[in-house]
Scaffold this motif. Structure first.
Motif, short mmCIF file in Angstrom:
data_model
loop_
_atom_site.label_atom_id
_atom_site.label_comp_id
_atom_site.label_asym_id
_atom_site.label_seq_id
_atom_site.Cartn_x
_atom_site.Cartn_y
_atom_site.Cartn_z
N VAL A 1 0.83 -1.20 0.00
CA VAL A 1 0.00 0.00 0.00
C VAL A 1 0.87 1.26 0.00
CG1 VAL A 1 -1.63 1.34 1.39
CG2 VAL A 1 -2.03 -1.09 1.00
N LEU A 2 1.95 1.24 0.76
CA LEU A 2 2.83 2.41 0.80
C LEU A 2 3.60 2.61 -0.51
CD1 LEU A 2 4.26 2.25 4.41
CD2 LEU A 2 2.58 3.85 3.49
N LEU A 3 3.80 1.56 -1.28
CA LEU A 3 4.50 1.68 -2.56
C LEU A 3 3.63 2.27 -3.66
CD1 LEU A 3 6.60 -1.60 -2.79
CD2 LEU A 3 7.45 0.73 -2.58
N GLN A 4 2.32 2.23 -3.49
CA GLN A 4 1.44 2.74 -4.53
C GLN A 4 1.51 4.25 -4.60
OE1 GLN A 4 -2.53 1.24 -4.12
NE2 GLN A 4 -1.85 -0.88 -4.06
N SER A 5 1.41 4.76 -5.81
CA SER A 5 1.46 6.21 -5.99
C SER A 5 0.09 6.81 -5.73
CB SER A 5 1.91 6.54 -7.42
OG SER A 5 0.97 6.03 -8.34
N GLY A 6 0.09 8.06 -5.25
CA GLY A 6 -1.15 8.75 -5.00
C GLY A 6 -1.81 9.14 -6.31
N LYS A 7 -3.12 9.10 -6.36
CA LYS A 7 -3.83 9.42 -7.60
C LYS A 7 -3.86 10.92 -7.85
CE LYS A 7 -4.68 5.22 -8.52
NZ LYS A 7 -3.84 4.55 -9.47
N SER A 8 -4.16 11.71 -6.83
CA SER A 8 -4.14 13.16 -6.96
C SER A 8 -4.02 13.76 -5.56
CB SER A 8 -5.39 13.66 -7.68
OG SER A 8 -6.53 13.07 -7.15
N ALA A 9 -3.65 15.01 -5.51
CA ALA A 9 -3.39 15.64 -4.21
C ALA A 9 -4.45 16.69 -3.92
CB ALA A 9 -2.01 16.29 -4.23
N GLY A 10 -4.58 17.02 -2.66
CA GLY A 10 -5.48 18.10 -2.26
C GLY A 10 -6.91 17.64 -2.10
N LEU A 11 -7.74 18.59 -1.68
CA LEU A 11 -9.15 18.30 -1.43
C LEU A 11 -9.90 18.02 -2.72
CD1 LEU A 11 -11.39 18.09 0.64
CD2 LEU A 11 -11.75 20.54 0.41
N SER A 12 -9.58 18.72 -3.78
CA SER A 12 -10.27 18.49 -5.04
C SER A 12 -9.97 17.10 -5.58
CB SER A 12 -9.90 19.55 -6.08
OG SER A 12 -8.51 19.46 -6.37
N GLY A 13 -8.77 16.62 -5.34
CA GLY A 13 -8.42 15.27 -5.76
C GLY A 13 -9.16 14.23 -4.94
N ALA A 14 -9.39 14.53 -3.68
CA ALA A 14 -10.11 13.59 -2.82
C ALA A 14 -11.57 13.48 -3.23
CB ALA A 14 -10.00 14.03 -1.36
N ILE A 15 -12.13 14.59 -3.67
CA ILE A 15 -13.54 14.59 -4.07
C ILE A 15 -13.73 13.93 -5.43
CG2 ILE A 15 -15.49 16.06 -4.69
CD1 ILE A 15 -14.45 18.04 -2.56
N SER A 16 -12.90 14.29 -6.38
CA SER A 16 -13.09 13.77 -7.73
C SER A 16 -12.32 12.48 -7.99
CB SER A 16 -12.66 14.82 -8.75
OG SER A 16 -11.25 15.00 -8.68
N GLY A 17 -11.52 12.04 -7.06
CA GLY A 17 -10.71 10.84 -7.28
C GLY A 17 -11.54 9.59 -7.47
N GLY A 18 -12.61 9.44 -6.70
CA GLY A 18 -13.45 8.26 -6.83
C GLY A 18 -14.15 8.19 -8.16
N ALA A 19 -14.68 9.32 -8.61
CA ALA A 19 -15.38 9.34 -9.89
C ALA A 19 -14.42 9.10 -11.04
CB ALA A 19 -16.09 10.67 -10.08
N GLU A 20 -13.21 9.65 -10.92
CA GLU A 20 -12.23 9.45 -11.99
C GLU A 20 -11.78 8.00 -12.05
OE1 GLU A 20 -7.80 10.99 -13.17
OE2 GLU A 20 -9.12 12.32 -12.06
N GLN A 21 -11.66 7.38 -10.90
CA GLN A 21 -11.24 5.98 -10.88
C GLN A 21 -12.35 5.10 -11.44
OE1 GLN A 21 -10.12 4.57 -7.05
NE2 GLN A 21 -9.57 2.56 -7.78
N LEU A 22 -13.61 5.47 -11.17
CA LEU A 22 -14.73 4.66 -11.62
C LEU A 22 -15.00 4.87 -13.11
CD1 LEU A 22 -16.40 2.96 -9.58
CD2 LEU A 22 -18.27 4.50 -10.11
N PHE A 23 -14.97 6.10 -13.55
CA PHE A 23 -15.36 6.41 -14.92
C PHE A 23 -14.19 6.84 -15.79
CE2 PHE A 23 -19.08 7.58 -12.26
CZ PHE A 23 -19.88 6.54 -12.65
N GLY A 24 -12.98 6.81 -15.27
CA GLY A 24 -11.82 7.25 -16.03
C GLY A 24 -11.53 6.36 -17.22
N LYS A 25 -10.95 6.95 -18.25
CA LYS A 25 -10.67 6.20 -19.46
C LYS A 25 -9.32 5.49 -19.40
CE LYS A 25 -13.56 9.06 -22.32
NZ LYS A 25 -13.69 9.99 -23.40
N GLN A 26 -8.41 6.00 -18.59
CA GLN A 26 -7.10 5.37 -18.50
C GLN A 26 -7.11 4.30 -17.44
OE1 GLN A 26 -4.11 8.29 -17.83
NE2 GLN A 26 -4.13 9.01 -19.93
N LYS A 27 -6.67 3.12 -17.83
CA LYS A 27 -6.55 2.03 -16.88
C LYS A 27 -5.12 1.99 -16.37
CE LYS A 27 -10.69 0.47 -17.56
NZ LYS A 27 -11.71 0.57 -16.58
N ALA A 28 -4.97 1.44 -15.18
CA ALA A 28 -3.63 1.31 -14.61
C ALA A 28 -2.81 0.32 -15.43
CB ALA A 28 -3.73 0.85 -13.16
N ARG A 29 -1.54 0.64 -15.61
CA ARG A 29 -0.66 -0.23 -16.38
C ARG A 29 0.65 -0.37 -15.65
NH1 ARG A 29 -1.95 2.00 -22.34
NH2 ARG A 29 -3.96 1.03 -22.48
#
Length: 78
Positions: A21-49
């Motif tokens: 878990v500590l090795l994983q990179s953060g998806k985005s920083a700040g409060l705006s990233g915390a709010i939109s991070g879930g939606a981006e992960q759910l509906f985002g077009k880029q998959k993790a590679r």
């Protein structure tokens, strides 16, 4: 004997889960990233590679092992 083996495996899996878990990179920083991070992960077009995908899948496997070993340790702790 079985309780000791399960407890040792549980400690190893817990430490591995912490490291993964500590090795994983953060998806985005700040409060705006915390709010939109879930939606981006759910509906985002880029998959993790690459490494992110490996770490994500390893986290899922280790979490399942952690819960299964925790239940087993509590069951055999009689």
């Amino acid at each position: 004997m079985l309780h000791t083996i399960l407890l040792t495996l549980l400690i190893i899996v817990a430490l591995a889960l912490i490291v993964v878990v500590l090795l994983q990179s953060g998806k985005s920083a700040g409060l705006s990233g915390a709010i939109s991070g879930g939606a981006e992960q759910l509906f985002g077009k880029q998959k993790a590679r690459g490494l992110d995908l490996i770490l994500h899948n390893t986290t899922i496997v280790l979490a399942i092992l952690f819960f299964a070993l925790t239940i087993a340790v509590s069951y055999f702790d009689i």
